[in-house]
Scaffold this motif. Structure first.
Motif, short mmCIF file in Angstrom:
data_model
loop_
_atom_site.label_atom_id
_atom_site.label_comp_id
_atom_site.label_asym_id
_atom_site.label_seq_id
_atom_site.Cartn_x
_atom_site.Cartn_y
_atom_site.Cartn_z
N LYS A 33 38.23 -2.75 19.64
CA LYS A 33 38.04 -3.27 18.40
C LYS A 33 36.99 -2.23 17.58
CE LYS A 33 40.15 -7.04 17.89
NZ LYS A 33 39.58 -8.38 18.61
N VAL A 34 37.00 -2.02 16.55
CA VAL A 34 36.06 -1.24 15.62
C VAL A 34 35.27 -2.10 14.61
CG1 VAL A 34 37.41 0.92 16.13
CG2 VAL A 34 37.84 -0.50 13.80
N ASP A 35 34.28 -1.87 14.14
CA ASP A 35 33.77 -2.44 13.17
C ASP A 35 34.50 -2.48 11.68
OD1 ASP A 35 31.49 -3.52 14.74
OD2 ASP A 35 30.21 -1.55 14.33
N ALA A 36 34.19 -3.36 10.97
CA ALA A 36 34.87 -3.31 9.67
C ALA A 36 34.21 -2.31 8.65
CB ALA A 36 35.10 -4.62 9.07
N VAL A 37 32.87 -2.16 9.15
CA VAL A 37 32.24 -0.96 8.08
C VAL A 37 31.88 0.11 9.01
CG1 VAL A 37 30.17 -0.85 6.60
CG2 VAL A 37 31.36 -3.05 6.68
N PRO A 38 32.06 1.13 8.83
CA PRO A 38 31.64 2.52 9.25
C PRO A 38 29.83 2.50 9.38
CG PRO A 38 33.14 3.08 7.77
CD PRO A 38 32.72 1.86 7.64
N LYS A 126 33.14 0.44 -2.14
CA LYS A 126 32.68 1.13 -3.30
C LYS A 126 32.66 2.50 -3.13
CE LYS A 126 30.27 1.07 -7.70
NZ LYS A 126 29.01 0.44 -8.25
N GLU A 127 31.83 2.72 -2.38
CA GLU A 127 31.41 4.23 -2.40
C GLU A 127 32.13 5.17 -1.34
OE1 GLU A 127 27.24 3.99 -1.26
OE2 GLU A 127 26.64 3.00 -3.06
N SER A 128 32.68 4.71 -0.10
CA SER A 128 33.35 5.40 0.60
C SER A 128 35.01 4.97 0.75
CB SER A 128 32.63 5.41 2.15
OG SER A 128 31.42 5.33 1.84
N TYR A 129 35.26 4.29 0.17
CA TYR A 129 36.80 3.77 0.58
C TYR A 129 37.58 3.73 -0.37
CZ TYR A 129 40.65 0.86 2.25
OH TYR A 129 41.82 0.33 2.39
N LEU A 130 37.14 2.80 -1.33
CA LEU A 130 38.37 2.59 -2.48
C LEU A 130 37.72 3.26 -4.00
CD1 LEU A 130 38.61 -1.19 -1.80
CD2 LEU A 130 40.64 0.74 -1.70
#
Ligand SMILES: N[C@@H](CCC(=O)N[C@@H](CS)C(=O)NCC(=O)O)C(=O)O
Length: 315
Positions: A33-38, A126-130
């Protein structure tokens, strides 16, 4: 057989495709499992910084993006195939669905649950994904357009089922079914199936098809820690399972290249070219945490450039 390790999180629809593919093929797997946010430093060590999920790992081979993960699973265990009507139709349908439905699906999702999404999640997306604001307020003006798009696409699914039977490309389940299921799954699971079925006018044939896909299940799996996944990479040698003919743009093995998604999360991963054909590229990376790993990407939807050219275009 070397363990199949999926790096994912529960609410990730692109991961849901792969969980179902593992269930469909009857391949036992390990769940990291990884976090939903880096930040996700241990996953970054394996991928070289690719910032999306899911990622599949088989020993020292790391597969980024659901399309190349399907390809890896198909290579590992050809039957039952994910491409009963050929790869072209399933992959083209999947590519269209992933890209055309993602923003509308998020727009509808946040209309239902946007107020519960943490600030850090919204900021990251907003800033790093989409690259755009997915807060409920920001997406609200376009909600009617999102519903219009999803309703049009859902009718196309209905038409495919009317033509082809139980599944989108024919009588047997294909990768396209697992893909087209995913954004509807996200919406029905989080917003309520009844509400979504009514709002998107999902036909009885489409909802019955959703039920057939869900019934495939996730197969047999057990948890693994990220540390164990890194140790598995260190203990393994990259496999030579990928027989590449040639890179279509003449890049040579050994060349330093960058691989970058061309839609969102445009983080370049750099490495030495190991193998390439028109569908897949493999680069080698070395680190103390992982030893040498081979990182695989699909070609459709990704840009592969000589590392020097990437540096020039960024300058
Ligand atoms: N084309 C990619 C898309 C993957 C994708 O966008 N995944 C979402 C989660 S479902 C993601 O990575 N979101 C941002 C994140 O988790 O960092 C694939 O098919 O795997």
């Amino acid at each position: 057989m070397t363990e199949i390790i999926l790096h994912h999180y529960d609410l990730s629809p692109f991961s849901e495709k792969i969980r179902l593919a593992l269930g469909f093929k009857g391949l036992p797997w390990k769940s990291v499992k990884v976090d939903a946010v880096p930040p996700r430093p241990m996953l970054d060590a394996l991928t070289g910084g690719y910032r999306r999920v899911p990622v599949l790992q088989i020993g020292a081979d790391v597969y980024c993006d659901s399309e190349v993960i399907f390809r890896a699973l198909e290579r590992l265990q050809p039957a039952p195939t994910l491409y009963p009507s050929g790869e072209g139709v399933a992959k083209a349908l999947s590519h269209w669905w992933d890209r055309a439905t993602w923003k509308p699906a998020i727009g509808i999702l946040v209309d239902y649950i946007g107020e519960h999404l943490p600030e850090a999640f919204l900021k990251d997306r907003k800033e790093s994904y989409l690259g755009y604001d997915i807060s409920k307020d920001a997406m609200a003006p376009m909600l009617p357009a999102y519903v219009q798009q999803m309703t049009a696409f859902a009718e196309w699914l209905d038409s495919m089922l009317a033509e082809n039977g139980d599944y989108l490309t024919g009588g047997k389940l294909s990768a396209a079914d697992l893909t087209c299921h995913h954004s509807l799954w996200l919406l029905r699971a989080n917003c309520g199936a009844e509400a979504i079925d009514a709002q998107l006018r999902l036909s009885p044939a489409v909802t019955a098809w959703m039920g057939r896909i869900a019934a495939v299940g996730h197969g047999q799996f057990s948890d693994m820690t990220p540390e164990e996944a890194l140790a598995a990479a260190r203990a393994a040698e990259p496999a030579d399972s990928f027989a590449a003919d040639a890179d279509p743009t003449g890049l040579n093995p050994g060349a330093r290249v960058t691989v970058t998604p061309n839609d969102n999360a445009r983080v370049a991963v750099e490495g030495r070219l190991v193998a390439a054909d028109a569908q897949e590229i493999v680069i080698a990376r070395d680190s103390a945490e992982t030893g040498t790993v081979h990182v695989h990407f699909p070609r459709a939807g990704f840009e592969v450039l000589a590392a020097a050219a990437t540096a020039r275009s960024a300058a």
